[in-house]
Design an enzyme around this catalytic site. Structure first.
Site, short mmCIF file in Angstrom:
data_model
loop_
_atom_site.label_atom_id
_atom_site.label_comp_id
_atom_site.label_asym_id
_atom_site.label_seq_id
_atom_site.Cartn_x
_atom_site.Cartn_y
_atom_site.Cartn_z
CG ASP A 84 14.21 -3.99 -25.84
OD1 ASP A 84 14.02 -3.08 -26.68
OD2 ASP A 84 13.91 -5.18 -26.04
CG ASP A 103 10.87 -14.53 -21.31
OD1 ASP A 103 10.80 -15.65 -20.77
OD2 ASP A 103 11.58 -14.30 -22.31
NE ARG A 125 13.48 -14.51 -19.50
CZ ARG A 125 14.50 -13.87 -20.04
NH1 ARG A 125 15.54 -13.52 -19.29
NH2 ARG A 125 14.49 -13.57 -21.33
CB SER A 171 14.59 -11.94 -30.30
OG SER A 171 14.42 -12.16 -28.93
N1 ARG Z 1 9.68 -19.19 -26.34
C1 ARG Z 1 10.62 -19.45 -25.29
C2 ARG Z 1 9.98 -19.32 -23.95
O1 ARG Z 1 8.95 -18.76 -23.83
C3 ARG Z 1 11.86 -18.61 -25.39
C4 ARG Z 1 11.70 -17.14 -25.33
C5 ARG Z 1 13.03 -16.52 -25.19
N2 ARG Z 1 13.23 -15.29 -25.85
C6 ARG Z 1 13.89 -15.11 -27.00
N3 ARG Z 1 14.30 -13.94 -27.24
N4 ARG Z 1 14.11 -16.04 -27.85
O2 ARG Z 1 10.51 -19.80 -22.98
#
Ligand code: ARG
Length: 417
Positions: free
Chosen positions: A16, A124, A95, A175
């Site tokens: 990405d 995110d 983040r 992911s």
């Molecule tokens: N659902 C979790 C959050 O919002 C993790 C998201 C992270 N991304 C991933 N590719 N698993 O913090």
């Protein structure tokens, strides 16, 4: 030709954000790539070189591990923050730090915008966008993946057309996001909430069924709610978390399967591996149990839930989180001491705790010798404590809801001498 504008992109080295470098360049941006190391054990130098090969005008790699633990993870541990009682917030805590570093590099570079590779369906994007709004409202946020309308195949095709290398990690059906505080896995087979996570989901933890037969004991020492020692030896923060991830993982501790509520209204099945987070949260809570007053401990649970929600929702840099932090900091003054854990086949048990300022007093709790609790005072205390209930019974009669007649079975055996 219109003037080119500078932008700082959070660059992971994946498909990405690699495609994003070129896509942004085509739209008039000079792209500065920033890769922040939060302990995910990637080859950062090759990511940095890939950024430049793909068309970035500059590429930064920043070690964010210490600020991550010190300024995000420890406060969150002190707060006891766990989203929906399950998720220790690894990704959510990473983040705002990455966004803050994007802002800092953007200022240094004189950039007009920052960019990230988040989709429009997740949390995110919110964390990047809102953090940037909080720290640098003058900066624009560009989210190519949210805007370009390409699916994975389109992206791979775009990459081929532009000679962008497709990273090998694209083969994984999942992911994954990783940092010191945990590993977040979604998509692929996990999208069926009826299906048990397939074995290839797990990377940090062994299957508890295959964990060692012998339990492991571990002693964690805290000072004011921050872990400092393992088995009596002082250990630097990063190493302490790494050791706990390894040790917990080896005993199958830290697997979490969560059906969670995203901020954007989607329910999503997410799996986490977070051995160190699970162990530290458990140990920290055990130390609070012995050092905080009942009132502080109970109120703090509400604060923890609110804190977790704020962190999850991308509101780390918000006035409420800042105010809650002040509360949490005050509560941690006496949370200093030792906790002993026993790790065994996927579980961690607290088997011992002690603190110099502990509120547990054996002379009050004991049923043995040396009892200093004034049992005679209990009668008067209870008389007043129960006075309201007694008054209601006397004036208003029996409460509804329980039929005493039906409480005893029809047949009751009654013996006489
Ligand atoms: N659902 C979790 C959050 O919002 C993790 C998201 C992270 N991304 C991933 N590719 N698993 O913090």
């Amino acid at each position: 030709m219109p003037e080119r504008r500078k932008l700082v992109l959070a660059y992971s080295g994946g498909l990405d954000t690699s495609v994003a470098i070129r896509w942004l360049a085509e739209r008039g941006y000079d792209v500065v790539a920033l890769t922040v190391d939060l302990g995910e054990k990637k080859d950062l130098e090759s990511i940095q070189r890939r950024a430049l090969r793909t068309g970035a005008v500059a590429a930064y790699v920043v070690d964010g591990r210490i600020p991550f633990l010190r300024d995000f993870v420890w406060p969150s541990l002190q707060a006891g923050a766990v989203y929906e009682g399950a998720y220790p917030l690894a990704t959510a805590l990473g983040r705002p730090l990455i966004a803050a570093m994007l802002v800092q590099i953007a200022r240094r570079e004189g950039a007009v915008a920052i960019a990230h590779g988040c989709t429009g369906k997740g949390n995110d994007q919110v964390r990047f966008d809102v953090t940037t709004a909080a720290l640098a409202p003058e900066l624009e946020v560009v989210a190519p993946v949210r805007d370009w309308g390409m699916n994975r195949e389109d992206e791979i095709e775009y990459a081929r057309r532009h000679g962008i290398e497709v990273p090998a990690t694209q083969d994984s059906p999942y992911s994954v996001d990783e940092n010191l505080w945990g590993r977040s896995i979604e998509a692929g087979a996990l999208e069926d909430p009826w299906q048990e996570p397939p074995p290839d989901v797990w990377a940090w933890t062994v299957d508890p069924e295959r964990a060692p037969d012998e339990p492991a004991y571990l002693e964690i020492g805290f000072r004011e709610g921050v872990p400092l020692t393992l088995d009596g030896c002082q250990v630097p923060a990063v190493e302490l978390v790494e050791v706990l991830n390894r040790l917990g993982g080896a005993h199958g501790v830290g697997r979490i399967d969560h059906l969670e509520n995203r901020l954007v209204g989607i329910k999503s099945r997410e799996v986490y591996e977070a051995p160190a987070a699970v162990l530290l949260l458990q140990a920290h809570r055990a130390l609070e149990d012995i050092t905080l007053t009942r009132d502080v401990a109970r109120f703090k649970e509400q604060v923890a839930a609110q804190w977790a929600q704020l962190a999850y929702d991308g509101l780390w840099f918000s006035p409420l989180r800042e105010a809650l932090q002040a509360f949490v900091a005050v509560t941690q003054r006496h949370v200093t001491g030792q906790v002993r854990l026993k790790l065994y086949r996927g579980h961690a048990m607290v088997v011992g705790r002690k603190a110099p300022q502990q509120l547990y007093r054996s002379e009050l709790a004991t049923y043995g010798r040396g009892d200093r609790f004034d049992q005679a005072a209990a009668a008067g205390f209870i008389k007043l404590f129960g006075l309201g209930t007694r008054t209601a019974a006397e004036v208003q009669g029996q409460l509804s809801g329980l039929d005493l007649e039906h409480l005893l079975p029809a047949e009751v055996r009654r013996l006489t001498p």
